[in-house]
Design a protein around this motif. Structure first.
Motif, short mmCIF file in Angstrom:
data_model
loop_
_atom_site.label_atom_id
_atom_site.label_comp_id
_atom_site.label_asym_id
_atom_site.label_seq_id
_atom_site.Cartn_x
_atom_site.Cartn_y
_atom_site.Cartn_z
N MET A 430 3.68 -3.69 7.56
CA MET A 430 3.56 -2.24 7.47
C MET A 430 3.21 -1.64 8.83
O MET A 430 2.34 -2.16 9.53
N VAL A 431 3.90 -0.55 9.18
CA VAL A 431 3.61 0.14 10.44
C VAL A 431 3.02 1.52 10.18
O VAL A 431 2.80 2.29 11.10
N ARG A 432 2.77 1.81 8.92
CA ARG A 432 2.22 3.11 8.57
C ARG A 432 0.73 3.17 8.90
O ARG A 432 0.01 2.21 8.65
N ARG A 433 0.27 4.28 9.43
CA ARG A 433 -1.15 4.47 9.72
C ARG A 433 -1.70 5.53 8.77
O ARG A 433 -1.24 6.66 8.78
N ASP A 434 -2.69 5.15 7.97
CA ASP A 434 -3.32 6.10 7.05
C ASP A 434 -4.60 6.63 7.69
O ASP A 434 -5.52 5.87 7.96
N THR A 435 -4.65 7.92 7.92
CA THR A 435 -5.82 8.51 8.56
C THR A 435 -6.80 9.01 7.50
O THR A 435 -6.41 9.28 6.36
N PRO A 436 -8.07 9.14 7.84
CA PRO A 436 -9.09 9.57 6.86
C PRO A 436 -8.84 10.99 6.35
O PRO A 436 -8.21 11.80 7.02
#
Length: 629
Positions: A430-436
């Motif tokens: 996975m290259v997705r970044r989940d931000t707060p």
């Protein structure tokens, strides 16, 4: 309870989760599927197509002479399990030849999970649509019919044509249930080996069949095997939503106009929890979606209506109309719960954001909303047949499901349907970044922050998809973006007919797309845009109908579109990738957590709170994601 949780954690640590156990067991099957590939690749098209009659003959041979129903079912599943590796490999090879897509090993794992009657949790963009071709082909070999359930007509139609090419190449028949089909067409679709349709269409066809007087008129046959896409939405969120077939009653509609006229004269009150003293004419509880008259409100309503006692048996119908009118004015909002088009009130689906043509609220609520909006009031309906989606899908002998979010409901799936959830790994890292999440003090501050960020990302060339929970919110953001000069596309219940076109281009450089949260849009968002849709757009600019264009014309525009898309894809990656933002305010009036409707229940599961913004960014080498719910 604590001891049980500790024991569960200990067992998982020692032996792994149920998903881990399944993934270990299925590896040998994946290798066996792989071993068939060289032999199948060497076959001609005719030889590959001959696999289907060979499989059918094998299954019928195994069932020959078995009369007992349970024994026959068991023998049938054993036969399917035996030919599974070769059958899956056959579908993979057929897909390569027909669509150019080769199933990945993780998709094979998902196919095995579905065939075994499990729920496959696969991350967004992992190709669940292609996964469904594996178990649907295998189980259709029994001749008993496989149902593939989608969340909207567009996906049912698209998938039946797109994935149906694989099945048709292998000699199976494919049908699709659409809203405008008559009984003859429906019966033909259900008679096919594989039938695509929405959960509502399958459910309503079952109800209509139960109202018929002879067997020949029935459109459905055996409820053997169903594969449910967006399974958490259909089997959990909408599970207890009743499907109702109703007929017009003889009740007069004047009373709804009468009740509607008094509501604007009533004032909202409050209840003191300590003294239990209430003020005003009615109490509104948005959290529990309820609105009730106070004693003072009842007295005022009686005066306005000119009756001495609303609770007199002779006035009970009028009291009911007043209560429904109060709900219509205080709980049901235009462009959120419904829209008005051409003098008609059309419900907006809580879960998908789609217009529900032909559907009406029951118990006089729809009439109350019609009176509120000043359109013609249709006669009230009486229930003729009803069933919940939960009860309908429990009738299937075997049930499988796919979604990107199922593990959090694993316990409920197991208790209600006896379904296990298997978390399938991604094909590539996975290259997705989940931000707060970011929580704002007030709604105006949140909307301003959302617009500021969209403007900043757009200026950098990053494409942005903004997910909202209502038409009202999507248009609010749209108006703010217009004010600051940011070009964008809006996709909500008012413009859903352009959905595939809009979503397909959401990944273009600097694109801004605002969409209500419609589960399972099912259109790939490619970084840089979708070349096929762009080619169609180029043809339209030349005043050429894309469906009537010659192959040479389409190929020329497609080549041009591919060059544009490749250039923009590089620019999008350099700018930081694709961004999804979810300004999900479930209750604009609340400053604390407050969930006012069914869509908010879904938000609870996903750990959303009132007045927040959540952002996800996709960049790097991943070629596509599927549009977020």
């Amino acid at each position: 309870m604590a001891t049980n949780k500790f024991a569960d954690k200990l067992v998982k640590k020692l032996f792994g989760t149920s998903s881990d156990v399944f993934l270990k067991k299925v590896q040998s099957t994946v290798k066996e599927i792989e071993s068939w590939e060289p032999k199948l690749k060497a076959m001609s098209d005719d030889e590959l197509k001959a696999q289907t009659p060979k499989f059918k003959e094998f299954i019928s041979g195994r069932l020959e002479g078995i009369e007992d129903t349970d024994a026959r079912r068991k023998a049938e599943q054993e036969a399917l399990n035996e030919i599974l590796p070769e059958a899956f490999a056959t579908v993979r090879e057929a897909s390569v030849r027909v669509t150019g897509m080769r199933h990945f090993d993780v998709q094979m794992i998902g196919g095995v999970a579905l065939h075994q009657g499990r729920i496959a949790e696969m991350r967004t963009g992992e190709g669940k649509t292609l996964v469904a071709t594996l178990p649907s082909y295998l189980n259709a070999l029994t001749g008993r019919g496989v149902h593939i359930v989608t969340v909207n007509d567009y996906l049912a139609s698209r998938d039946s044509e797109w994935m149906g090419r694989i099945h048709k190449f292998l000699g199976l028949t494919v049908g699709c249930i659409q809203n405008d089909l008559d009984d003859v067409e429906r019966k033909e679709a259900y008679a096919c080996d594989i039938t695509y349709g929405t959960n509502n269409e399958f459910g309503f066809d079952y109800l209509r069949d139960n109202m018929k007087f002879d067997v020949e008129s029935l459109v459905q046959r055996d409820h053997y095997f169903a594969i449910v896409d967006e399974v958490d939405s259909i089997l959990i969120d909408e599970a207890r939503t009743p499907l109702i077939i109703s007929g017009a009653s003889d009740e007069a509609t004047d009373k709804y106009y009468t009740a509607n006229q008094i509501i604007p004269h009533l004032e909202r009150g409050e209840k003191d929890e300590e003294t239990k003293v209430t003020t005003g004419d009615y109490l509104l509880d948005e959290k529990n979606h309820s609105s009730v008259l106070t004693e003072q409100g009842v007295s005022k309503a009686e005066k306005l209506l000119g009756v001495s006692n609303l609770y007199d048996p002779a006035n009970m119908d009028l009291l009911h109309c007043v209560e429904q009118a109060l709900k219509a004015h205080t709980l049901y909002k235009l462009d959120h719960h419904y829209v008005v088009q051409e003098g008609e009130v059309i419900i907006v689906d809580d879960f998908t954001g789609r217009l529900m043509h032909g559907r009406r609220w029951s118990d006089g609520l729809h009439q109350a909303v019609e009176a509120k909006e000043g359109v013609k009031i249709e006669r009230e309906n009486q229930t003729l047949a009803t069933i919940t989606l939960q009860n309908y899908f429990r009738m299937y002998e075997k049930l499988g499901g796919m979604t990107g979010t199922a593990e959090t409901e694993a316990e409920e799936f197991n208790e209600v349907y006896g379904l296990d959830v298997v978390v399938i790994p991604t094909n590539r890292p996975m290259v997705r970044r989940d931000t707060p999440d970011v929580i704002y003090r007030t709604l105006p501050e949140k909307w301003d922050a959302v617009v500021d960020e969209i403007k900043e990302l757009h200026a950098k060339g990053q494409p942005v998809l903004v997910g909202t929970v209502s038409v009202e919110n999507s248009e609010l953001i749209s108006n703010k973006l217009k004010a600051v000069g940011v070009p964008h596309n809006v996709l909500n219940a008012k413009y859903h007919e352009r959905e595939a076109e809009i979503v397909a281009q959401a990944g273009r450089k600097g694109a801004v797309t605002i969409a209500t949260n419609m589960a399972g849009r099912g259109t790939d968002i490619l970084l840089g845009g979708n070349p096929e849709f762009l080619a169609r757009e180029y043809l339209k600019r030349q005043e050429i109908n894309p469906d009537e264009a010659t192959e040479e014309q389409f190929e020329a525009e497609l080549a041009k579109a591919k060059r544009v898309v490749e250039e923009e894809a590089v620019a999008v990656r350099d700018a930081g990738g694709f961004t999804f933002s979810a300004p999900n305010a479930t209750n604009p009036a609340a400053s604390t957590i407050s969930f006012a409707d069914a869509q908010a229940a879904r938000a609870t599961r996903e750990a959303r709170v009132s007045c927040f913004r959540s952002k996800t960014t996709l960049c790097g080498s991943s070629p596509a994601i599927r549009s977020a719910r």
